[in-house]
Motif scaffolding. Structure first.
Motif, mmCIF file in Angstrom:
data_model
loop_
_atom_site.group_PDB
_atom_site.id
_atom_site.type_symbol
_atom_site.label_atom_id
_atom_site.label_comp_id
_atom_site.label_asym_id
_atom_site.label_seq_id
_atom_site.Cartn_x
_atom_site.Cartn_y
_atom_site.Cartn_z
ATOM 1 N N ASP A 170 0.838 -1.199 0.000
ATOM 2 C CA ASP A 170 0.000 0.000 0.000
ATOM 3 C C ASP A 170 0.873 1.249 0.000
ATOM 4 O O ASP A 170 1.829 1.348 0.785
ATOM 5 C CB ASP A 170 -0.911 0.026 1.226
ATOM 6 N N ASP A 172 0.947 5.729 -0.407
ATOM 7 C CA ASP A 172 0.234 6.993 -0.264
ATOM 8 C C ASP A 172 0.848 7.983 -1.248
ATOM 9 O O ASP A 172 2.023 8.350 -1.119
ATOM 10 C CB ASP A 172 0.373 7.513 1.177
ATOM 11 N N TYR A 270 -8.431 1.174 1.997
ATOM 12 C CA TYR A 270 -8.439 2.043 3.169
ATOM 13 C C TYR A 270 -7.364 1.587 4.162
ATOM 14 O O TYR A 270 -7.113 0.384 4.319
ATOM 15 C CB TYR A 270 -9.802 2.019 3.858
ATOM 16 N N TRP A 271 -6.738 2.546 4.810
ATOM 17 C CA TRP A 271 -5.748 2.228 5.832
ATOM 18 C C TRP A 271 -6.388 1.379 6.915
ATOM 19 O O TRP A 271 -7.433 1.729 7.460
ATOM 20 C CB TRP A 271 -5.180 3.524 6.422
ATOM 21 N N ASP A 274 -10.384 0.306 7.214
ATOM 22 C CA ASP A 274 -11.456 1.101 7.820
ATOM 23 C C ASP A 274 -11.825 2.244 6.882
ATOM 24 O O ASP A 274 -10.985 3.086 6.538
ATOM 25 C CB ASP A 274 -10.988 1.655 9.168
ATOM 26 N N ALA A 275 -13.103 2.289 6.457
ATOM 27 C CA ALA A 275 -13.560 3.314 5.513
ATOM 28 C C ALA A 275 -13.449 4.723 6.084
ATOM 29 O O ALA A 275 -13.526 5.697 5.330
ATOM 30 C CB ALA A 275 -15.001 3.023 5.098
ATOM 31 N N LYS A 276 -13.277 4.849 7.383
ATOM 32 C CA LYS A 276 -13.111 6.167 7.988
ATOM 33 C C LYS A 276 -11.684 6.703 7.794
ATOM 34 O O LYS A 276 -11.439 7.894 8.025
ATOM 35 C CB LYS A 276 -13.434 6.094 9.485
ATOM 36 N N ASN A 277 -10.772 5.819 7.399
ATOM 37 C CA ASN A 277 -9.377 6.207 7.205
ATOM 38 C C ASN A 277 -9.105 6.591 5.756
ATOM 39 O O ASN A 277 -9.915 6.289 4.861
ATOM 40 C CB ASN A 277 -8.451 5.048 7.611
ATOM 41 N N PRO A 278 -7.976 7.238 5.486
ATOM 42 C CA PRO A 278 -7.647 7.637 4.113
ATOM 43 C C PRO A 278 -7.519 6.446 3.175
ATOM 44 O O PRO A 278 -7.177 5.342 3.592
ATOM 45 C CB PRO A 278 -6.305 8.362 4.276
ATOM 46 N N MET A 279 -7.788 6.707 1.911
ATOM 47 C CA MET A 279 -7.654 5.690 0.876
ATOM 48 C C MET A 279 -6.206 5.670 0.373
ATOM 49 O O MET A 279 -5.633 6.707 0.045
ATOM 50 C CB MET A 279 -8.598 5.988 -0.283
#
Length: 321
Positions: A170, A172, A270-271, A274-279
């Motif tokens: 992964d 960024d 997602y980090w 979790d969909a709340k974390n950055p892609m």
């Protein structure tokens, strides 16, 4: 009695006496008195020198702390206390050392460079061992990350594990990867593999690792570092100038991964899932021990795609309304 028949303790005492004799620090008659022997002046100094070197080497050997390890066949080996699995393989045979890429020490897969504990059971692992396949895939994830950062230095790294059939990493970056990027990355990976750069493990303090990754802008590595429990060693694996936070183990060098791999596709992830974390931008690859296994897997996947009912439905217009 001369040198023959003395115990090593006696020889070590006479070593000091004869050494003084050779350096002319005591008279010959005193030497005879100290050793309680009849010393004959014609004794060649060369022979005495050889004897003294043998005594010295034996004394040094006895002072060295030794360890004992067991092999799968029940055999045992006595090694110096700083011995590694790599040294053990070389001690057994040169051919074994050439084909060994890792070791199972007391049931745990380990680097060849890791010191062996006394009393350990050691199994040396060749690249053709099925257990080495996970190492091949894990090492390829590191090679992938190095390749990406060498092409796009601004890219930040997250995690890159081995998975079933292959590996992923992964990343960024502002612009997600595209399928067109994969051949460029794969070419760079093959260059890194051809260089056969050694994998080396370093133990850093938590503060050292945190300072380094913060300065490098590797925020995801800082997050991973924070998740490592207190008291657990902070391992940094290098391959040349590139490094990564990793618990290991790894094989000897990048060349051990071979060339039976292929980058397959890119995806968003997602980090930590979790969909709340950055892609993040994920690159997937497949890898096997040899080209035959890679070709067989690709053929199997192609056949599975042909039987995919969704693909057949589209081609046969079964889902037309």
């Amino acid at each position: 009695m001369g040198l023959i028949g003395l115990s090593w303790a006696g020889l070590s005492q006479r070593f000091c006496v004869y050494r003084n004799f050779l350096s002319c620090e005591i008279p010959l008659c005193d030497l005879a008195a100290k050793t309680n022997t009849r010393v004959r002046p014609p004794i060649p100094r060369l022979l005495i020198g050889i004897a003294l070197r043998l005594i010295r080497d034996k004394i040094e050997d006895e002072r060295t702390t030794m360890i004992h390890v067991s092999l799968p066949d029940g055999a045992t080996r006595t090694l110096s206390d700083d011995a590694t699995a790599s040294g053990l393989a070389s001690d057994i045979s040169k051919s074994l050392a050439k084909r060994t890429v890792a070791a199972v020490v007391n049931g745990v897969m380990s680097d060849l460079s890791e010191p062996l504990p006394d009393g350990a059971t050691v199994e040396l692992i060749g690249r053709d061992d099925p257990r080495a396949l996970e190492l091949i895939r894990h090492d390829l994830a590191h090679v992938l990350a190095e390749a990406v950062q060498s092409i796009w230095p601004e890219t930040k790294t997250a995690i890159g594990p081995a998975i079933e059939h292959g590996f992923y990493y992964d990343f960024d970056r502002d612009t997600p990867f595209t399928p067109e990027d994969l051949p460029v990355i794969e070419k760079k990976m093959r260059e890194i593999i051809a260089a056969r750069t050694p994998f080396t493990c370093e133990i850093w303090t938590r503060n050292e690792a945190e300072a380094y990754f913060k300065e490098s802008g590797e925020t995801w590595k800082v997050a991973l570092l924070d998740a490592i429990p207190e008291g657990e060693p902070i391992k940094i694996y290098r391959q040349g100038d590139w490094l990564d936070l990793c618990r290991g183990p790894h094989m000897r060098h990048t060349g051990d991964v071979g060339t039976a791999f292929k980058l397959t596709h890119v995806a968003g992830a997602y980090w930590r899932g979790d969909a709340k974390n950055p892609m993040l931008s994920r690159i997937y690859g497949i890898a096997f021990a040899d080209k035959e296994a890679l070709d067989a897997h690709e053929k199997m996947m192609a056949e599975a795609e042909k039987r995919d009912h969704r693909r057949l439905g589209r081609e046969m217009d079964l889902f037309h309304f």
